[in-house]
Every structure is written in structure tokens, then in C-alpha cells.
Scaffold this motif. Structure first.
Motif: not given
Lengths: 446, 446
Positions: B335, B337, B343, B346, B368, B370, B389, B405
């Protein structure tokens, strides 16, 4: 491969030949009182207690440790593996499978020579492997088109008294497979002793599946009683003259389609091989799943021994400690940095490891542990300082050292602290177990 | 297990019975035009094209798809594994091995019932497994002291017309092993079709080792020609009446010491089993190394399918997209972002996954991703934001969702950016491949 805690003494075992008892000596990894191999002295020159009369000397000669060589056919194409690389060259933790097998044979001090048969096209690959992983006592011969022909070529190299050859004809020859990396010294010794007595010997295992014979129309003709049959595995050992004679006598059909050396000794030299029960570890890496299994077994070998080094300004006698540490067969280092600047101690350990040859055979895992007391340094600032681990890790990765960082949050609350430490231990266990190059240079947080 | 891309149609295959050709249909995972199993309709009621005359109807009846049940003896103690837990209950990715085998049989829509024989002491364990992993169509019977006795007990349960039993006597019964989790629909269909024609059928594989027979003194008596023999594997299939008759007739000695069902059919019913070549995946999980191999194979199944979801304020139609995503058999989610708060996306994905039943059978990996542009937000501050997270990961771990993450450093320098992205991809690959619960909640940096 970390080595078994038990070592076997060939000479002592041969003296107990009649009962085939093995003398196991705990702990030592050098072979002090057994028959000295070429690398540490002349064959057969180990001093015997007391002076011998002629009859005693003859009896002693009969009991004396045989000279032993090993033959490793490695000419296979690995078609069953379903990968283009022949299975003996498939990497496990980035090192080719055959190198593990060579290592298993090399650490047996009483095996004098190891003759490997490889195809012409893989000759250079094999030479590179020998050089890169510093294998010793290896001679290469060209493989034949079948396994039997490869073995025969290797035996010829041992038999011929060529002027430039460093090989000498051994009394007993071990035949093993390049793709059985987990062979232990104990079973090698058992087959050698049995071969000296019976002329031939081989490891066997119980059958996992029932064996059946199909009729020509692809239906069941009969099934064999599982308990009365065994799988013939490796290693096998032979009096050299027996197996060499068998290969010289045998037909082209045998050389093309035969699978079993014990059968050749029986058919052409009337030598009934002694069968020795082997351990499950003798299995042959055949399919891709076997590579997975081998990798997991090798990774599992490292989990048991980990050096944890706690350093601080007051307690540090780093250099001597480290010298001591890397003498032992340990491939995991947890360096807990307390009260020193961020990477000072870790850097010392890395320097020491880089100077040693420890990481030639296996990846060495180093976990640099740091503590974060949020009261004294803000989290973000600490993280920024510790990010230099990425460059450090990139550098030592070239030497097969896998460096990760672990930042342990150090709260005042006792319960939270315990939780942090528990999680830190779990992360360390994971990093050691997985030995994953993909996580190198990461800073994990507990 | 992700499922093979090919599906087999039992009815169509049976119509081509004479040549044993299999009709493979690509892609579909439901069984529209083959014989409908109990769960979706009445047995044998699939509509046939056109109206049939009497002769045609009789011929059709001979060709019609047989009713099929499967028997799974699971009473073994797993002594060869060297662990206290019987091997069929050993966990792979935290789920017991037998659950994978049940899943492999369950997804075959034309197997109506699965009868599992377990010992009294493991009955509750087995019931828990069935409930926890939502297995259907399973009946339990008590195992006997040997494999043959367990199979016989299961056959009795199928044969007896008990008032409260939901089991009906099938025309063909498959016998499989609880510890062969990778059985494919294709080979199950092949043995069923062959059993309908020949009365019995079983999968075979080439021998990996030569089979020998020892003499009473532990020496080689003779070795078998490897090419003329085969390993008898599972699955096997039988006309129910044939194998049930064989078990009713056979001696106590057979029930105690026999290993081969095909042999019973031959000995007591003069039924020569058809032998069907199986794939290497049919191997039996026997030793601890086989568990390692099985785990690696299962992990490898996930690597191929990964959903990458890039979200941003402008592009986001999250809910519908996610609904679509989790309809497919995918267990990896990346995912990314962008432009949303840390988040948000996510969290939406996690909510969706938690509501679905996706993670019941396999751990689902969510990464996740970033980006860090150091010019707009300082590193330390971004890290601090993203540390939440850890709590998120702890929560979803309870539902078998492994959340990590990944912070990708986003420099202006094009070359450095490429290096960051390359490293990010390597980390994602590692996390997906290893599926390691020990790294849950970590924030990795590329």
C-alpha cells in the motif's frame, strides 16, 4: 558445518576392528592421536607405543589404519531439479552445494585426497569454487557421460602412477555424492572400517515408500515387502583394488546403465558389501524442495551458538576478547553498545571479522544493539545518528558479513522495559535464523 | 494453495474414458459443467445435452461420473520426524500440515466426502483444526493401531448405512496421506478414472536410490535394477467394493504389517492396479527436513501474486478497488501512501482485510510504503509519526495479518533515487518471501 561435537579416531577404531567399535573423542577438532594425514605429517608414521617384534609388527600392519581417498562424481546435469544449473552448483546461502560437501570431507583429517569428476564445461566453475572457498586436497578429473564412467575416471587418476601427479593409490576409497552435503565423520569411518574387513561397504536407509514393479501394460505386477528391502545411499567404501578391478572388468552396459557400485563389486569381484545403517541426513539433494530443506538445515546450524558482547568504557578489553571469540566456530555476533559512542565497538568487531577468514564459508550475522533513553536524547536525533549503519553494512556485505542495527527503547516503566527486551530478543532470533541479505543495514526497533 | 491455473472436468474426462485423456480448462476455479458435488447440487444431476434414447441412456450410465469420497489415515505418531508432535499436526506458517492436505482435497469439487482417521487422543485437536480453518465435508473416525486398520475403519464408516450418518457409500474411494499436502486435482482425477476402469490405481514415482536386499548377516544379497521398479506413492483410488472386499478378506498379518493398499486389492480381489506417473510434489513429509521444504514451497506460492495499491487524494476510489482486490487469491499487499495522511489508506486496507476471511488459511503480508522528502519534513519527525505502525501491527497480527512499514528516502539526485527505489523493491521482496512474524511492526528504510 559447525562440526559435530564428536570426533572419531581412525587408528584406534581400526585396532578394535574385530568388533567394529568406534572410539569417539569428545570436543577436540584436531586429530592428535589418530593416523596422521599428509597435511600434518607422513602417512602411517604415527608413533606406536613400545618397540614391536616381527610377529607383532605383522599383526600391527594388518590392523594399521588404511590410507584413504575419496571420489566425488559431480558430472550430473540436475535435470530432476528443474533448474538450468546442475544441482551440485546450485547456491545455498550464496555458496554452491558442492562446496559444502567438500567441506564435510575435508574436515575429516584421515581422508588424504579428494578426487572430483566434473564435465569439461564446468571445470573452470569448479576451479573457481576451490579457490574462492579455499578447499584443499582436491584433484579434478574430467567426468564421463554417466556416473559410473565418472567414478572410473577418478579411480584411474588414483591408480595411475603418473610422474606429475600428487595422487597416490589408496588402500581404501570412499565414493560419495556431490549432492549429499551433510555426511558425518562417523558414517565415513564406519564404511571405511567395514570396507577394510569385507572389501566393500555402503550406507543404507529404510525405504520411505513401498517399491513396486510395473508390468509392461503399466499395471501393478508385484510389490516388494518394505521391511525386507533398503535404500542404498552414500557414502560407500571399497578396498581400492576390489572396486578398480570391478570397473576394469565391467561391461559397457554396466557403465552406461548401472547405478550401483556395490553391485559391480559383487558381480565382478564376488565381494559382498557390508551394509551400514546411515542417518536421515545422508539424503541426496535431488529436487528443488531438497535445496530448500538443505538451506533450512544449514541456517538451523547457526542458531545454537551466538556470541553476545556487551561493551562499555569501563568493561572493555575488546581486542583480546574478540580474538578469543573468533577462534570458536561462531557465526552470530550481538554487539551491545553501552556508554561508548554509537558504533565504536561494532566497528572494532567488524574490523576483526574482516581480518579473519570466518565469513569465507558462511555469512556472519552481526547485530549492533543500541539503547534509546528518550529522556536524554530525542528519538529522531538518535535515529539520525544511527542511520550511518547503512553505509557500514553496505561495506561489510562485500565480505559476507550481514550487519543490522537494533535500537531498544529503554523506558522507565519496568513492564514496558521488559516488553522492549522481549521484543528485542525475538528480533535478534529472527535475524540470526533468517540470515537474510535483504535486511542488511536496517535499523530495527524494539 | 493459490490453486493451479488448470482445472479438470470429471464428467468430460470420464466421457473420454477409453483414452484416459484429461480435459483441462484454463482459468476457472469453479466447476460449472462437470458433475455437481453435494455442496452445489444433487450428485449426478448435471444436465446432459439433448434427450437420450434407452440405449444411449445405458451407455451414458456406464460413462457417468462416479461418486467419489476420500479417506485420509492420520493416526501416525511421526516418530521419524524426531519431534513429539505427530507430523500431520506439525505447524507450517503456524497452521497444521493436515489442514493444507484437507484444503487440497476440499477444493476438488467432485470429492463429496473426506473421512479422516485420527487417534482418540487427537480427536479434539482435529475438531479444533476443522473449526478454526473452516474445513467442510469432513467426517472423523477413530484410527486403528496401524495405517491399514485406520483405512479399514474409514471404509467401514463409508460402507455402513447408519441412520444418523451423512455419509453415503461412494462408487470410487481415494486413499491419500495426511502428510502429502501438495496433491493436485489432475492426479486425483487420473487415479479416479483409472480406478473406475481397472478397479484400482495408484500414483508412482521413479526411485531416487537403488533398492537392495540385505542378507541375514547384514551384507548385500542383491540389488534391484532401478529402472524396472518404482516408488508407490499416494493418492490411490479404488472401486469401493473392491477395496472394501479386500480389507474384509485380508489377514491380521496384512493389517498389522502390510504397507500397500494396491497389494491388498491384488491379493484378495485379483485386481491389478493401473499405475499413474505422479509429479515430484506428491512426496510424503517424513523427516524434519521435509517440513522445511514444505514451508519453503508454501512461501514460494505467494511470491508470484502481489497487489500494489497506490493511493492519493486525487486517485483514490479505495473501497471499490479493495473489494475487487480481495476477491482474488492474493496474500501480499503493498500500500503506497501518497499525499494522504500517514496511515489513512493502509488503515482502510487493513479494515477491509480484517472483515474478509482471507487470513484464515495463510498469513497476509501488508507493507505500508511511505516517502520521505527531507526538504519538507525532517527525518526524525517523520520517523516519529510513523512509529504508530507498531501498535497497528500488534493489533492486526492477532488476525494473521503481518504489517510492516517501508520508508523510502526520496532524494533529488536521480541516481540516488533509483538506488532507494531498487533497495525498496528488494526489501518488499524479502518481506513477502520470508513472511516472518518476527519483523511485524518494523519500519524499514530504503
Amino acid at each position: 558445518m559447525g562440526g559435530s561435537p564428536e570426533r572419531y579416531c581412525l587408528r584406534t577404531a581400526v585396532e578394535f576392528n574385530g568388533t567394529l567399535r568406534l572410539i569417539r573423542r569428545a570436543g577436540s577438532s584436531t586429530c592428535g592421536d589418530c593416523w596422521a594425514r599428509g597435511r600434518s605429517g607422513e602417512p602411517g608414521t604415527a608413533a606406536l607405543p613400545g618397540a614391536l617384534g616381527r610377529a607383532e609388527a605383522e599383526a600391527e600392519a594388518g590392523r594399521r589404519a588404511p590410507s584413504v581417498a575419496a571420489v566425488l562424481p559431480a558430472g550430473g546435469s540436475g535435470e530432476r531439479m528443474g533448474v538450468p544449473t546442475p544441482k551440485q552448483f546450485c547456491p545455498i546461502l550464496e555458496r554452491p552445494l558442492i562446496s559444502y560437501t567438500l567441506q564435510a570431507l575435508e574436515r575429516v583429517c584421515w581422508i588424504k585426497d579428494i578426487v572430483v569428476a566434473v564435465t569439461g564445461e564446468n571445470m573452470e566453475v569448479m576451479k573457481d569454487i576451490i579457490q574462492r572457498y579455499q578447499h584443499k586436497h582436491i584433484s579434478l578429473v574430467e567426468a564421463g557421460v554417466t556416473r559410473h564412467r565418472s567414478i572410473f575416471n577418478a579411480l584411474k587418476a588414483l591408480a595411475e602412477d603418473q610422474p606429475n601427479s600428487k595422487l597416490a593409490k589408496p588402500e581404501v576409497v570412499i565414493i560419495h555424492d556431490a549432492v549429499r552435503p551433510f555426511v558425518e565423520e562417523g558414517v565415513l569411518l564406519e564404511v571405511v572400517i567395514a570396507a577394510k574387513e569385507h572389501g566393500a561397504a555402503g550406507a543404507i536407509r529404510p525405504l520411505v515408500s513401498t517399491v513396486i514393479s510395473p508390468s509392461v501394460d503399466g499395471c501393478l505386477d508385484y510389490s516388494l515387502e518394505r521391511a525386507r528391502h533398503r535404500a542404498s545411499e552414500m557414502p560407500q567404501a571399497f578396498l581400492f583394488d576390489v572396486i578398480y578391478e570391478a570397473y576394469q572388468q565391467c561391461s559397457d552396459y554396466d557403465l552406461e546403465f548401472g547405478t550401483e557400485c556395490l553391485q559391480l563389486a559383487l558381480k565382478y569381484c564376488h565381494t559382498k558389501a557390508k551394509l551400514v545403517e546411515g542417518s536421515p541426513d545422508l539424503w541426496k539433494v535431488t529436487y528443488k524442495r531438497d535445496l530448500y530443506a538443505a538451506e533450512s538445515i544449514i541456517k538451523g546450524m547457526f542458531v545454537l551458538v551466538t556470541h553476545v558482547k556487551v561493551t562499555s568504557g569501563a568493561l572493555c578489553h575488546a581486542d583480546r576478547d574478540l580474538q578469543q571469540i573468533i577462534l570458536e566456530p561462531c557465526y552470530n555476533f550481538v554487539c551491545v553498545n553501552v556508554m561508548t559512542s554509537d558504533f565504536e565497538e561494532t566497528q572494532k568487531l567488524l574490523n576483526m571479522l574482516e581480518k579473519s577468514n570466518l565469513s569465507i564459508l558462511y555469512p556472519v550475522v552481526v547485530i549492533s544493539v543500541h539503547f534509546l533513553d528518550c529522556k536524554s536524547v530525542p528519538f529522531g536525533q538518535k535515529m539520525e545518528h544511527l542511520m550511518q549503519i547503512r553505509e557500514l553494512a553496505k561495506e561489510v556485505k562485500k565480505r559476507n558479513i550481514l550487519l543490522c542495527g537494533l535500537l531498544i527503547y529503554y523506558p522507565q516503566d519496568k513492564q514496558k522495559l521488559q516488553e522492549s527486551l522481549r521484543q528485542g530478543a525475538a528480533i535478534i532470533a529472527t535475524l540470526i535464523k533468517e540470515r537474510n541479505p535483504g535486511l542488511v543495514g536496517q535499523l530495527l526497533i524494539a
